[in-house]
Motif scaffolding. Structure first.
Motif, PDB file in Angstrom:
ATOM      1  N   ARG A  22       0.821  -1.198   0.000  1.00 27.26           N
ATOM      2  CA  ARG A  22       0.000   0.000   0.000  1.00 27.26           C
ATOM      3  C   ARG A  22       0.860   1.255   0.000  1.00 27.26           C
ATOM      4  NH1 ARG A  22      -5.245  -1.083   3.864  1.00 27.26           N
ATOM      5  NH2 ARG A  22      -5.978  -2.935   2.795  1.00 27.26           N
ATOM      6  N   GLY A  23       2.086   1.141   0.439  1.00 27.22           N
ATOM      7  CA  GLY A  23       2.965   2.292   0.468  1.00 27.22           C
ATOM      8  C   GLY A  23       3.317   2.808  -0.905  1.00 27.22           C
ATOM      9  N   SER A  24       3.090   1.988  -1.956  1.00 29.27           N
ATOM     10  CA  SER A  24       3.416   2.423  -3.314  1.00 29.27           C
ATOM     11  C   SER A  24       2.246   3.090  -3.990  1.00 29.27           C
ATOM     12  CB  SER A  24       3.859   1.215  -4.152  1.00 29.27           C
ATOM     13  OG  SER A  24       2.779   0.329  -4.332  1.00 29.27           O
ATOM     14  N   SER A  25       1.223   3.458  -3.215  1.00 25.45           N
ATOM     15  CA  SER A  25      -0.043   3.904  -3.808  1.00 25.45           C
ATOM     16  C   SER A  25       0.114   5.098  -4.728  1.00 25.45           C
ATOM     17  CB  SER A  25      -1.040   4.238  -2.697  1.00 25.45           C
ATOM     18  OG  SER A  25      -0.534   5.282  -1.893  1.00 25.45           O
ATOM     19  N   GLN A  26       0.996   6.042  -4.389  1.00 25.56           N
ATOM     20  CA  GLN A  26       1.054   7.266  -5.167  1.00 25.56           C
ATOM     21  C   GLN A  26       1.657   7.035  -6.546  1.00 25.56           C
ATOM     22  OE1 GLN A  26       3.017   9.077  -1.745  1.00 25.56           O
ATOM     23  NE2 GLN A  26       1.855  10.895  -2.241  1.00 25.56           N
ATOM     24  N   ILE A  27       2.633   6.151  -6.639  1.00 26.42           N
ATOM     25  CA  ILE A  27       3.357   6.004  -7.895  1.00 26.42           C
ATOM     26  C   ILE A  27       2.472   5.439  -8.987  1.00 26.42           C
ATOM     27  CG2 ILE A  27       5.318   4.869  -8.998  1.00 26.42           C
ATOM     28  CD1 ILE A  27       6.007   7.097  -7.025  1.00 26.42           C
ATOM     29  N   GLY A  28       1.710   4.348  -8.677  1.00 24.14           N
ATOM     30  CA  GLY A  28       0.918   3.710  -9.723  1.00 24.14           C
ATOM     31  C   GLY A  28      -0.098   4.637 -10.327  1.00 24.14           C
ATOM     32  N   GLY A  29      -0.626   5.582  -9.542  1.00 24.69           N
ATOM     33  CA  GLY A  29      -1.696   6.429 -10.040  1.00 24.69           C
ATOM     34  C   GLY A  29      -1.236   7.612 -10.835  1.00 24.69           C
ATOM     35  N   ILE A  30       0.064   7.974 -10.771  1.00 27.43           N
ATOM     36  CA  ILE A  30       0.430   9.242 -11.385  1.00 27.43           C
ATOM     37  C   ILE A  30       1.540   9.166 -12.397  1.00 27.43           C
ATOM     38  CG2 ILE A  30      -0.267  10.509  -9.316  1.00 27.43           C
ATOM     39  CD1 ILE A  30       2.682  10.770  -8.629  1.00 27.43           C
ATOM     40  N   CYS A  31       2.269   8.023 -12.466  1.00 25.62           N
ATOM     41  CA  CYS A  31       3.465   8.045 -13.289  1.00 25.62           C
ATOM     42  C   CYS A  31       3.133   8.258 -14.757  1.00 25.62           C
ATOM     43  CB  CYS A  31       4.282   6.772 -13.085  1.00 25.62           C
ATOM     44  SG  CYS A  31       3.410   5.251 -13.454  1.00 25.62           S
ATOM     45  N   LEU A 255      -4.793   6.445  -8.701  1.00 23.72           N
ATOM     46  CA  LEU A 255      -5.802   7.498  -8.666  1.00 23.72           C
ATOM     47  C   LEU A 255      -6.614   7.568  -9.945  1.00 23.72           C
ATOM     48  CD1 LEU A 255      -3.810  10.397  -6.960  1.00 23.72           C
ATOM     49  CD2 LEU A 255      -5.830   9.246  -6.044  1.00 23.72           C
ATOM     50  N   ARG A 256      -6.063   7.094 -11.050  1.00 17.06           N
ATOM     51  CA  ARG A 256      -6.800   7.144 -12.317  1.00 17.06           C
ATOM     52  C   ARG A 256      -8.075   6.314 -12.270  1.00 17.06           C
ATOM     53  NH1 ARG A 256      -2.227   4.972 -16.186  1.00 17.06           N
ATOM     54  NH2 ARG A 256      -2.298   3.451 -14.487  1.00 17.06           N
ATOM     55  N   THR A 257      -8.151   5.346 -11.373  1.00 16.66           N
ATOM     56  CA  THR A 257      -9.334   4.493 -11.282  1.00 16.66           C
ATOM     57  C   THR A 257     -10.399   5.076 -10.363  1.00 16.66           C
ATOM     58  OG1 THR A 257      -8.524   3.166  -9.405  1.00 16.66           O
ATOM     59  CG2 THR A 257      -7.837   2.483 -11.619  1.00 16.66           C
ATOM     60  N   HIS A 258     -10.066   6.127  -9.625  1.00 16.98           N
ATOM     61  CA  HIS A 258     -11.008   6.708  -8.675  1.00 16.98           C
ATOM     62  C   HIS A 258     -11.930   7.705  -9.388  1.00 16.98           C
ATOM     63  CE1 HIS A 258      -8.406   5.789  -4.901  1.00 16.98           C
ATOM     64  NE2 HIS A 258      -8.291   4.835  -5.814  1.00 16.98           N
ATOM     65  N   PHE A 259     -12.996   8.085  -8.709  1.00 16.40           N
ATOM     66  CA  PHE A 259     -13.930   9.040  -9.289  1.00 16.40           C
ATOM     67  C   PHE A 259     -13.195  10.314  -9.652  1.00 16.40           C
ATOM     68  CE2 PHE A 259     -17.112  12.403  -9.251  1.00 16.40           C
ATOM     69  CZ  PHE A 259     -18.083  11.839 -10.071  1.00 16.40           C
ATOM     70  N   ASN A 260     -13.405  10.779 -10.874  1.00 18.96           N
ATOM     71  CA  ASN A 260     -12.661  11.918 -11.413  1.00 18.96           C
ATOM     72  C   ASN A 260     -13.333  13.219 -10.964  1.00 18.96           C
ATOM     73  OD1 ASN A 260     -11.221  13.755 -12.971  1.00 18.96           O
ATOM     74  ND2 ASN A 260     -11.016  12.312 -14.676  1.00 18.96           N
TER      75      ASN A 260
END
Length: 397
Positions: A22-31, A255-260
């Motif tokens: 879960r600590g890698s959460s930011q990278i997957g959503g924004i890279c 974050l791309r999978t979350h409500f925009n």
């Protein structure tokens, strides 16, 4: 204290972040989106590749992360009419689309005609683009049976199929997620997992906007000296993304999978939002349902569905018909491009939303009609809070 691992450095070096952490959460959503954002919104390397805090359970909600999730290239203060075109891509159109819808070409011609005829009255155009890899959870390559065969298009995979071993993930490391994903779909209000023909693959002709709609959008951009806003969806290989607003199963590491929220707030600035595109049974339907769920209850007539500019996937006629009936009952304006009024856009949009809906030519994906919320008549703090409300996400494996 500094983090024990520099996942930003790993991402830049080409090593995929560990999705189980879960600590890698930011990278997957924004890279992916950070690279697209940098040319227009320069940010420091620390903002591009923020290190995850110790013990982070949820993706970052920092301004930098939200900006990278959705970059609003042209700030919109207001709009008389916002045209929201869902997935007008070649792979959904004949003659060569891999998931071609028989009447999609006619829909595209009507969309293009509408844009050309009303360039001065359309103040904003948003286009969503289905964006996939071959290796995607809704493509056959992701799954395999005991005989080593991949599922054929339109195969439905349920939780029981994964538990029994009838289908397993081709890469064993995703087996637990495959079960969790199918369980979430079966127990939710979306459809069970459907395997689709490979479509809208990044870098292929099928991903491009169909010619006549593209030409109309480019003409509008030239006439108005404005940028068309393109919104990518479906580019996380681990979840389907029918709706342009959120994925079917949101992942906390992306974050791309979350409500925009940023896109929702942009649409709320319009006097009316005119929705069209493909397909009426799936991506248009789930986009509209997600909008209706959060839209102020006393302004639902400002959402306009054009039934002559969208068609269902073949075999899903009932799903499309059910969706149109839902929208009519909800108070959405259901009309056609020919019947749509253009004088006094903000005042006339609701007139067509009452009574029987126009006939729909459509070629089962039922879902419960989402609840409505009594929100202020104008976009204010309460409406913004509704747009930002957290949704249940599936824990990361």
């Amino acid at each position: 204290e500094p983090p024990t691992r520099d996942r930003g450095a790993e991402a830049r070096a080409g090593r995929a972040p560990d999705l189980r952490s879960r600590g890698s959460s930011q990278i997957g959503g924004i890279c992916h989106s950070a690279a697209m954002a940098s040319s227009l919104h320069p940010v420091s390397s620390a903002e591009k590749w923020p290190a995850a805090p110790h013990g982070a359970d949820e993706p970052s909600t920092s301004a930098a992360s939200q900006q990278q999730h959705y970059v609003d290239y042209r700030r919109v203060a207001s709009s008389r009419t916002t045209l929201f075109i869902i997935d007008p891509q070649r792979d959904f159109h004949p003659p060569n689309g891999s998931l071609a819808i028989a009447t999609a070409g006619d829909d595209a011609a009507r969309i293009a005609t509408m844009i050309h005829s009303h360039m001065d009255e359309i103040d904003d155009i948003v286009v969503s683009l289905d964006t996939h890899q071959r290796f995607h959870i809704a493509h056959g390559l992701f799954w395999v049976n005991p005989q080593g065969e991949h599922p054929t298009p339109f195969t439905m995979i349920k939780k029981e199929d994964v538990l029994s071993g009838a289908w397993r993930t081709t890469d064993p490391k995703w087996q637990a997620w495959g079960l969790e994903y199918c369980t979430a779909l079966d127990e939710g209000t979306r459809s069970s997992l459907i395997i689709w023909p490979e479509h809208c693959l990044v870098g292929t002709n099928g991903h491009a906007v169909v010619d006549d709609v593209n030409a109309a959008c480019q003409a509008w951009a030239g006439s108005r000296a404005c940028a068309v806003e393109y919104v990518l969806k479906g580019n996380n290989a681990l979840t389907e993304h029918y709706s342009a607003m959120r994925a079917d199963v949101e992942r906390p590491d992306d974050l791309r999978t979350h409500f925009n929220t940023a896109l929702f707030e942009r649409l709320c600035k319009a006097e009316r939002v005119v929705v069209c595109g493909q397909a009426l049974s799936h991506c248009v339907a789930f986009t509209m349902r997600d909008l209706v769920e959060r839209w102020p209850n006393n302004q639902l007539q400002k959402l306009v569905l054009l039934t002559d500019c969208a068609s269902p996937v073949g075999g899903f006629d009932d799903a499309a018909r059910t969706f149109v009936e839902e929208m009519t009952a909800a108070g959405v304006t259901v009309t056609t491009s020919e019947q749509l009024e253009w004088s006094g856009a903000g005042k006339s949009a609701g007139a067509a939303g009452t009574g029987a809906s126009p006939a729909v030519v459509i070629s089962p994906m039922p879902a419960e009609r989402p609840g409505h919320h009594d929100l202020p008549e104008v976009l204010g703090p309460e409406t913004e809070a509704r747009a930002k409300k957290p949704r249940k996400t599936s824990p990361t494996r």
